[in-house]
Design a protein around this motif. Structure first.
Motif, PDB file in Angstrom:
ATOM      1  N   GLU A  60       0.839  -1.188   0.000  1.00  0.00           N
ATOM      2  CA  GLU A  60       0.000   0.000   0.000  1.00  0.00           C
ATOM      3  C   GLU A  60       0.883   1.251   0.000  1.00  0.00           C
ATOM      4  N   SER A  61       0.485   2.280  -0.736  1.00  0.00           N
ATOM      5  CA  SER A  61       1.220   3.542  -0.747  1.00  0.00           C
ATOM      6  C   SER A  61       0.244   4.697  -0.611  1.00  0.00           C
ATOM      7  N   TYR A 105      -4.593   7.130  -1.564  1.00  0.00           N
ATOM      8  CA  TYR A 105      -4.053   5.786  -1.406  1.00  0.00           C
ATOM      9  C   TYR A 105      -4.047   5.038  -2.740  1.00  0.00           C
ATOM     10  N   SER A 106      -2.976   4.297  -2.955  1.00  0.00           N
ATOM     11  CA  SER A 106      -2.895   3.359  -4.081  1.00  0.00           C
ATOM     12  C   SER A 106      -2.719   1.956  -3.508  1.00  0.00           C
ATOM     13  N   ASN A 107      -3.435   0.987  -4.090  1.00  0.00           N
ATOM     14  CA  ASN A 107      -3.406  -0.388  -3.588  1.00  0.00           C
ATOM     15  C   ASN A 107      -3.758  -0.440  -2.102  1.00  0.00           C
ATOM     16  N   LEU A 108      -4.805   0.291  -1.728  1.00  0.00           N
ATOM     17  CA  LEU A 108      -5.257   0.300  -0.342  1.00  0.00           C
ATOM     18  C   LEU A 108      -5.508  -1.130   0.135  1.00  0.00           C
ATOM     19  N   GLN A 109      -4.905  -1.508   1.254  1.00  0.00           N
ATOM     20  CA  GLN A 109      -5.088  -2.856   1.800  1.00  0.00           C
ATOM     21  C   GLN A 109      -6.326  -2.873   2.688  1.00  0.00           C
ATOM     22  N   ASN A 136      -6.433  -5.821  -2.096  1.00  0.00           N
ATOM     23  CA  ASN A 136      -6.122  -4.450  -2.492  1.00  0.00           C
ATOM     24  C   ASN A 136      -7.303  -3.800  -3.193  1.00  0.00           C
ATOM     25  N   GLU A 140      -7.738   2.267  -5.619  1.00  0.00           N
ATOM     26  CA  GLU A 140      -7.457   3.623  -5.171  1.00  0.00           C
ATOM     27  C   GLU A 140      -8.536   4.080  -4.192  1.00  0.00           C
ATOM     28  N   TYR A 166     -13.730   4.919  -1.866  1.00  0.00           N
ATOM     29  CA  TYR A 166     -12.955   4.219  -2.888  1.00  0.00           C
ATOM     30  C   TYR A 166     -13.072   4.995  -4.207  1.00  0.00           C
TER      31      TYR A 166
END
Length: 216
Positions: A14-15, A43-47, A65, A68, A99
């Motif tokens: 996650e980033s 957020y990118s690839n939100l866990q 994931n 976004e 989301y």
């Protein structure tokens, strides 16, 4: 992973890119405090965590994931001492967390019963994200004989409704609530020793932190 164990399916790191701007200020000879903060996190690839029931009656915890999401809003903190004995305070958060893109999201229990393999949650709220929340605090210090102090404090903690699960299942939703806490504190001169009587959740609110649904 080729083991067939859903709990071991790989997921991406996650980033987040975060922005924040604010104001911290004190007024009226420091008797009035006002802090304001604007924030935005992309957020990118939100866990996200979810549960799956592959059969056999056992739930499997999964981390997946969402492509976004955005979390943005406003935080306000204020404190006012109108007299030497009275203190008033407030903390309020206005939040928009949703989301941006989550096309193959897990389904709710009802959707699974209808045979749907996934759902599109793009634009929908993320879990544990009330639109507004915060607290109000009032305290008063009574000056007693022989320099003893008695402090009476009341705190209201409030929140709008929010989803408890990543799939936005309406069955697993915490309704809005207001919770009351209170405290009485007797202090000896010098503040070295005190006796507290504390009451939590005096309104007996049911506040859930998680929920599993059958068939999920």
């Amino acid at each position: 992973d080729t083991s067939g164990n859903q709990a071991q399916l790989p997921f991406e790191p996650e980033s987040v890119v975060a922005y924040e701007a604010g104001l911290k200020s004190e007024w009226l000879n420091n008797d009035l405090l006002l802090n304001v903060t604007l924030f935005r996190s992309e957020y990118s690839n939100l866990q996200v965590s979810t549960n799956s029931n592959p059969g056999g009656g056992a739930f499997v915890a999964l981390v997946r994931n969402a492509a976004e999401s955005i979390s943005q809003g406003l935080e306000i903190e204020t404190r006012w001492n109108p007299t030497n004995n009275l203190r008033l305070g407030a903390q309020i958060t206005l939040l928009d967390a949703h989301y941006v893109s989550y096309i193959e999201a897990p389904v709710t229990a009802e959707q699974r019963a209808q045979g749907k393999p996934n759902q599109d949650l793009s634009g929908r709220p993320t879990q544990f994200a009330p639109n507004w929340s915060g607290s109000l605090n009032q305290s008063y210090v009574f000056d007693l004989p022989n320099d003893y102090n008695l402090t009476a404090e009341l705190t209201e903690i409030f929140s709008s409704s929010f989803y408890l699960r990543a799939e936005d299942d309406p069955v697993a939703k915490q309704p809005s609530y207001t919770r009351l806490d209170a405290r009485l504190s007797l202090e000896k001169p010098g503040g070295r020793l005190g006796f507290d009587l504390i009451g939590k959740n005096l309104t007996n609110e049911i506040i859930r932190t998680s929920q599993a649904t059958l068939g999920s």
